[in-house]
Design a protein around this motif. Structure first.
Motif, PDB file in Angstrom:
ATOM      1  N   ASP A 174       0.251  -1.255   0.022  1.00 26.52           N
ATOM      2  CA  ASP A 174       0.321  -0.157   0.244  1.00 26.52           C
ATOM      3  C   ASP A 174       1.064   1.444   0.045  1.00 26.52           C
ATOM      4  OD1 ASP A 174      -2.083  -1.312  -0.213  1.00 26.52           O
ATOM      5  OD2 ASP A 174      -2.565  -1.367   2.122  1.00 26.52           O
ATOM      6  N   LYS A 175       2.287   1.133   0.852  1.00 24.59           N
ATOM      7  CA  LYS A 175       2.863   2.106   0.576  1.00 24.59           C
ATOM      8  C   LYS A 175       3.531   2.524  -0.827  1.00 24.59           C
ATOM      9  CE  LYS A 175       5.148   5.610   3.402  1.00 24.59           C
ATOM     10  NZ  LYS A 175       4.550   6.229   4.400  1.00 24.59           N
TER      11      LYS A 175
ATOM     12  N   ASP B 297       2.299   1.427  -3.427  1.00 22.56           N
ATOM     13  CA  ASP B 297       1.035   1.446  -4.092  1.00 22.56           C
ATOM     14  C   ASP B 297       2.165   0.138  -5.260  1.00 22.56           C
ATOM     15  OD1 ASP B 297      -1.620   2.037  -5.432  1.00 22.56           O
ATOM     16  OD2 ASP B 297      -0.279   3.827  -6.710  1.00 22.56           O
TER      17      ASP B 297
ATOM     18  N   SER C 110       0.049  -2.619  -6.230  1.00 20.99           N
ATOM     19  CA  SER C 110      -0.528  -2.898  -7.017  1.00 20.99           C
ATOM     20  C   SER C 110      -1.244  -2.164  -8.719  1.00 20.99           C
ATOM     21  CB  SER C 110      -1.726  -3.468  -6.505  1.00 20.99           C
ATOM     22  OG  SER C 110      -2.749  -2.239  -5.811  1.00 20.99           O
ATOM     23  N   ASN C 111      -0.944  -1.193  -8.119  1.00 23.18           N
ATOM     24  CA  ASN C 111      -0.507  -0.131  -9.123  1.00 23.18           C
ATOM     25  C   ASN C 111      -0.008  -0.730 -10.739  1.00 23.18           C
ATOM     26  OD1 ASN C 111      -1.715   1.716 -11.103  1.00 23.18           O
ATOM     27  ND2 ASN C 111      -1.610   3.783  -9.592  1.00 23.18           N
TER      28      ASN C 111
ATOM     29  N   VAL D 264       2.553   1.786 -11.693  1.00 23.23           N
ATOM     30  CA  VAL D 264       3.730   2.386 -11.023  1.00 23.23           C
ATOM     31  C   VAL D 264       5.459   0.986 -11.212  1.00 23.23           C
ATOM     32  CG1 VAL D 264       4.569   2.710  -8.248  1.00 23.23           C
ATOM     33  CG2 VAL D 264       2.305   3.475  -8.973  1.00 23.23           C
TER      34      VAL D 264
ATOM     35  N   TYR E  19       6.093  -9.489  -6.898  1.00 28.60           N
ATOM     36  CA  TYR E  19       6.162  -7.803  -7.121  1.00 28.60           C
ATOM     37  C   TYR E  19       8.044  -8.195  -6.966  1.00 28.60           C
ATOM     38  CZ  TYR E  19       2.170  -6.412  -5.256  1.00 28.60           C
ATOM     39  OH  TYR E  19       0.786  -6.255  -5.412  1.00 28.60           O
TER      40      TYR E  19
END
Length: 249
Positions: free
Chosen positions: A37-38, A40, A42-43, A46, A78
């Motif tokens: 989340d910090k 991002d 999963s975007n 990014v 990731y």
């Protein structure tokens, strides 16, 4: 005589009947999800890459592998895609484990990682973005190493932790540690008392999962860990009576 394992699972034996603990794999997932989340991650827009180094717990602690795996399992996609990069290449539990959870050991290891892989991190070279630490004692060692190397709250990597130790909570307040996972020992103790009371009254204790201790599946109760950072420590640590305000000054 019924035997209840408290916080640490008794392994390699059939002489254990129940186990009370926190969701330790879930602790790691909270840390891993925080990183996702910090940054991002999963975007799809990014791309990073963001650098990450891992620091796990003691290899003789059954919980340590659960913490590490909970975080690593979420972050592995990731790493595989290259959005996260571990410059040291140390991504197995065995490679990143910290015997006895000692801060001095994690500090010395981070000293070595900084000098070998991030020697110019503060002068425009390869930046270190994330230090995924399984608990607060290892996070404290990592933080001490970074601060000694010249990092400040303005450029220190995102550091995770667990336990909300006093020194680490102070670091969160000071902006040196990003987060910690709070496992309220009062919750664990209360659940264990309830289990003992049930056994004494001839009832089958409530459980919500099982853990295999290499001999049997042990009926277990997972308490729920809580996310903590500088924005909510007042509520969960001070207002709840776990610490006094003076302890965190």
């Amino acid at each position: 005589i019924p035997v209840i394992a408290y916080d640490r699972l008794l392994t390699d034996t059939d002489a254990v009947d129940y186990y009370t603990t926190f969701d330790n794999y879930g602790v790691g997932k909270i840390q891993g999800q925080y990183i996702i989340d910090k940054f991002d991650l999963s975007n799809d827009a990014v791309t990073g890459p963001f650098t990450i180094e891992f620091t796990a717990g003691s290899p003789d602690d059954n919980n340590a592998g659960l913490f590490f795996n909970g975080a690593f399992d979420l972050l592995k996609p990731y790493l595989d895609s290259g959005k996260l990069v571990c410059k040291s290449g140390q991504t197995t539990f065995e490679a990143v484990a910290t015997p006895a959870w000692k801060s001095e050991t994690s500090q010395a290891r981070m000293d070595n990682i900084l000098s070998a892989y991030y020697p110019d991190a503060l002068t425009g070279g390869t930046k270190l973005d994330i230090c995924l630490c399984s608990n607060d004692s290892t996070a404290l060692g990592v933080t001490n190493s970074l601060v000694a190397a010249g990092f400040t709250k303005d450029n220190i990597p995102v550091i995770t932790g667990q336990d909300c130790d006093i020194a680490n909570t102070k670091n969160m307040i000071a902006g040196l540690q990003a987060m910690s996972v709070f496992k309220d020992t009062r919750t664990l103790a209360s659940q264990t008392v309830t289990m003992v009371s049930d056994i004494l009254n001839g009832k089958t204790p409530e459980t919500n999962t099982t853990y295999n201790n290499k001999v049997k599946d042990v009926p277990s109760f997972n308490c729920t860990p809580v996310f903590a950072d500088a924005s909510n420590y007042q509520t969960i640590l001070i207002d709840s009576g776990y610490y006094t305000a003076d302890q965190l000054k």
